[in-house]
Scaffold this motif. Structure first.
Motif, PDB file in Angstrom:
ATOM      1  N   PHE A  79      47.290  72.264  22.261  1.00 22.10           N
ATOM      2  CA  PHE A  79      47.116  73.611  22.808  1.00 22.10           C
ATOM      3  C   PHE A  79      48.158  74.556  22.238  1.00 22.10           C
ATOM      4  N   PHE A  80      49.411  74.114  22.276  1.00 25.23           N
ATOM      5  CA  PHE A  80      50.492  74.988  21.833  1.00 25.23           C
ATOM      6  C   PHE A  80      50.332  75.359  20.360  1.00 25.23           C
TER       7      PHE A  80
ATOM      8  N   LEU B  84      47.591  77.846  19.882  1.00 23.90           N
ATOM      9  CA  LEU B  84      47.933  79.174  20.398  1.00 23.90           C
ATOM     10  C   LEU B  84      49.015  79.828  19.553  1.00 23.90           C
ATOM     11  N   PHE B  85      50.052  79.056  19.238  1.00 26.24           N
ATOM     12  CA  PHE B  85      51.265  79.625  18.661  1.00 26.24           C
ATOM     13  C   PHE B  85      51.219  79.627  17.140  1.00 26.24           C
TER      14      PHE B  85
ATOM     15  N   VAL C 140      42.843  74.314  27.289  1.00 24.84           N
ATOM     16  CA  VAL C 140      43.426  74.411  28.637  1.00 24.84           C
ATOM     17  C   VAL C 140      42.357  74.173  29.696  1.00 24.84           C
TER      18      VAL C 140
ATOM     19  N   ALA D   5      48.587  68.996  25.443  1.00 25.05           N
ATOM     20  CA  ALA D   5      49.396  70.201  25.614  1.00 25.05           C
ATOM     21  C   ALA D   5      50.027  70.636  24.298  1.00 25.05           C
TER      22      ALA D   5
END
Lengths: 287, 384
Positions: B342-343, B346-347, B359, B339
């Motif tokens: 992923f963050f 993405l960020f 995801v 996770a």
């Protein structure tokens, strides 16, 4: 100590008493350390452990400067207000929608009822991360253009909280006597009236339980706030996370800041604990 | 379920009334209901969009929040009121069939918009480029699968999943059993102290534990509790979260989550243990069973259902673990998890394609749990 357990013939258990005391203290020490450190001066905190201050309370320096520093200097005050503005609607709004859905699932029979309910159970397990990129597009400048505002976060928390809320309320409502609803119907009450006058008031314990869980979840959330709130609207948890990122300067504000973020959920938790435990033990478990 | 009686009630009433009343629609009421719904939704949409577009017009944040609560709750009530009016104005038989869906619609619509539609859209995006404007086939999956960071995150996630739920459940059972033997007052105090961390955010908990894991140079007084103890025992001060030998740093991060979750497990398991009938324990005791035997052979089998529920709930939480890793190490020193990866994709990296592919991997990992939850629910309903 009261001797309640003596009544059923069980002896006191010294082993339990010792172990539980140790565990309870062990579980409290980390928070105690934070609390003590937050009242120490920067120099004190950097040169000795917080426990020395606890053992020599009169020879060590105490200060509330960290709190005022974090509140105004690190601007936790605006984060604090934002957190309240975010958390209350995001707690209250999903309950309205979920309560009607839970009513339908409990007291009505219709085709595909089981399918819809299984869908709710399934999405309780789905990680909310699936929603981020699509929702960034829908709410962001390419879509509605409301990303960064409170409304975006209310909407997301409402959607994400919905499955658990429906599930919790439905579980609770199915313990209510069905005959009450039946007789209201025979008396000519519409479903809307039955819901509003009978079922909603009777479901208050479950509503309180969910509200507590949802409030804690929204207040303590980092992910959604970080992704969907612009910096002047951001919550106190994001502010704390940013404080954690800073090294050296401002380190002493961190402990006070952390305590500021903890205090509201702690109060909510302690006051509503009874409801929450009842709700949790009747099947309200966040997936 | 009493499907028969609920369906029979309106039919009985119909026979008493004018028989045509059941078949007749009420156009005026229908129009009012429909009109009311449209007006309320239009007004709410504008109000809430105004919060987004012109927040400064409302004066203060609190005004917006209060209006949002009034608008959200009052608006929802009004929508349902008009919806109900509309549906009731339909011919009776149609109305009985439609009203459940009317009650479900707003809630399900939100779930559909926030969770179901995005699930498919995320799968779709995982085959697209970094800003989701063109398809790139399986490129994202190739990229993430060839990234050693991804595999390390998978390994760490598995480690978290193997350790945390088991420890939390074991701890919960032990505390629940032991506290059950305390006096009422003692039990309450001890349980509250262990339960309290549940109110603390993962970020706050990380701040608390970073204090414990703090490091000062050798020779200086150690302000971190762990190093103070370690040095007191004769060791050299350590930068604990940088030590990935035997995944020590990951384990130290797991401790934070265990600390947070233990109270939750304890509460559920404690109430299950209190539900164990006293006579089963008493019977075993009369038969000469030891306390340990009673625990394993009498109590555990009777609270198995709760143990599994707690395990699965913590398991799902751990699968998505993010905050703790993000704020303590942000995945450095070999502590990354899915996770968090992923963050960051993405960020920080703005790689929407790769982020959504990650995801999808997570989604595949939870699929068996979805199946399990559904099965569990069905068993429970059958037992009702």
């Amino acid at each position: 100590m009261s001797r309640k357990l003596m009544k059923d013939g069980r002896p006191r258990s010294p082993f339990s008493m010792v172990t539980m005391t140790i565990l309870a203290i062990l579980w409290t020490i980390p928070t105690l350390g934070l609390l003590v450190t937050s009242f120490r001066t920067r120099d004190d905190a950097a040169t000795s452990g917080w426990w020395t201050a606890l053992f020599h309370p009169f020879s060590s320096e105490w200060t509330t400067a960290n709190y005022s520093g974090a509140w105004t200097g690190a601007d936790l005050s605006s984060g604090f207000i934002n957190s309240i503005v975010v958390a209350i609607p995001a707690t209250v709004i999903p309950i309205m929608f979920a309560a009607f859905a839970a009513y339908a699932f409990t007291f009505m029979d219709f085709p595909f009822k089981e399918f819809f309910f299984l869908l709710i159970i399934a999405v309780m397990v789905v990680p909310i991360q699936v929603a981020f990129q699509p929702m960034l597009n829908i709410l962001g400048p390419r879509g509605l253009g409301i990303s960064g505002q409170y409304i975006a976060v209310w909407l997301l928390h409402t959607g994400f909280g919905m499955p658990l809320c429906i599930y919790t309320l439905r579980n609770y409502m199915s313990t209510l006597p069905r005959s009450v609803v039946e007789s209201a119907k025979i008396d000519g009450c519409s479903h809307f009236q039955t819901f509003w006058r009978l079922v909603a008031p009777m479901s208050i314990p479950a509503i309180a339980a969910f509200a507590t869980l949802q409030f804690l979840w929204v207040w303590n959330d980092l992910l959604i706030a970080k992704l969907f709130l612009k910096s002047e609207n951001t919550t106190v948890i994001v502010k704390l996370q940013q404080l954690l990122g800073t090294q050296g300067q401002g380190q002493e504000l961190l402990t006070a800041g952390a305590f500021i973020t903890i205090i509201v959920p702690m109060i909510v938790f302690v006051t509503l604990q009874r409801f929450m435990i009842r709700g949790m033990t009747s099947g309200a478990v966040k997936g | 379920m009493t499907a028969d009686t609920s369906a029979a009630a309106p039919r009985q009433k119909m026979r008493v009334d004018d028989p045509n009343a059941a078949l007749r629609a009420h156009p005026a009421k229908m129009a009012l209901g429909l009109g009311g719904m449209v007006v309320v939704i239009w007004f709410l949409a504008n109000l809430f969009l105004a919060f987004g577009y012109y927040p400064e017009k409302f004066g203060s944040k609190f005004v917006i929040a209060v209006l949002a609560i009034i608008g959200g709750v009052g608006g929802a009530a009004l929508i349902f009121y008009f919806l109900n009016m509309f549906v009731e104005a339909l011919p009776r038989r149609l109305s009985e069939g439609v009203i459940p869906y009317a009650f479900l619609l707003p809630g399900l619509l939100l779930v559909g918009l926030m969770l179901i539609y995005p699930t498919f859209q995320t799968i779709n995006y995982s085959f697209a480029n970094s800003d989701s404007t063109a398809y790139v086939g399986l490129q994202n999956y190739k990229t993430i699968f060839s990234d050693p960071e991804f595999w390390q995150s998978v390994v760490n996630n598995i480690l978290w999943l193997l350790i945390v739920p088991a420890v939390v459940v074991a701890f919960g059972v032990i505390v629940a059993v032991l506290s059950d033997k305390l006096s009422a007052g003692g039990e309450k105090v001890a349980k509250s102290m262990i339960f309290l961390p549940m109110a603390i955010s993962a970020v706050g908990a990380s701040a608390i534990w970073l204090l414990i894991y703090a490091y000062n140079n050798p020779g200086q007084p150690q302000t971190g509790l762990l190093n103070a103890i370690w040095v007191g025992l004769g060791g050299e001060p350590q930068t604990w979260l940088a030590i990935d030998t035997l995944k020590l740093n990951s384990i130290l991060l797991m401790v934070i989550l265990i600390w947070l979750q233990a109270g939750f497990a304890m509460v559920l398991l404690s109430s299950a243990i209190k539900g164990v009938p006293e006579d089963t324990v008493e019977a075993a005791r009369i038969d000469g069973a030891t306390e340990l035997q009673i625990f394993w052979k009498v109590i555990i089998p009777q609270i198995k259902g709760t143990i599994i529920t707690v395990f699965v709930t913590v398991f799902i939480t751990v699968l998505k673990i993010f905050d703790i890793v993000y704020v303590t190490t942000n995945g450095a020193y070999g502590t990354n998890v899915i996770a968090n990866l992923f963050f960051n994709k993405l960020f920080a990296a703005s790689e929407a394609g790769q982020a959504t592919a990650i995801v999808v991997v997570l989604l595949i990992a939870v699929t068996p749990l979805i199946w399990y939850q559904i099965k569990h629910f069905r068993d429970e309903e059958a037992g009702r």
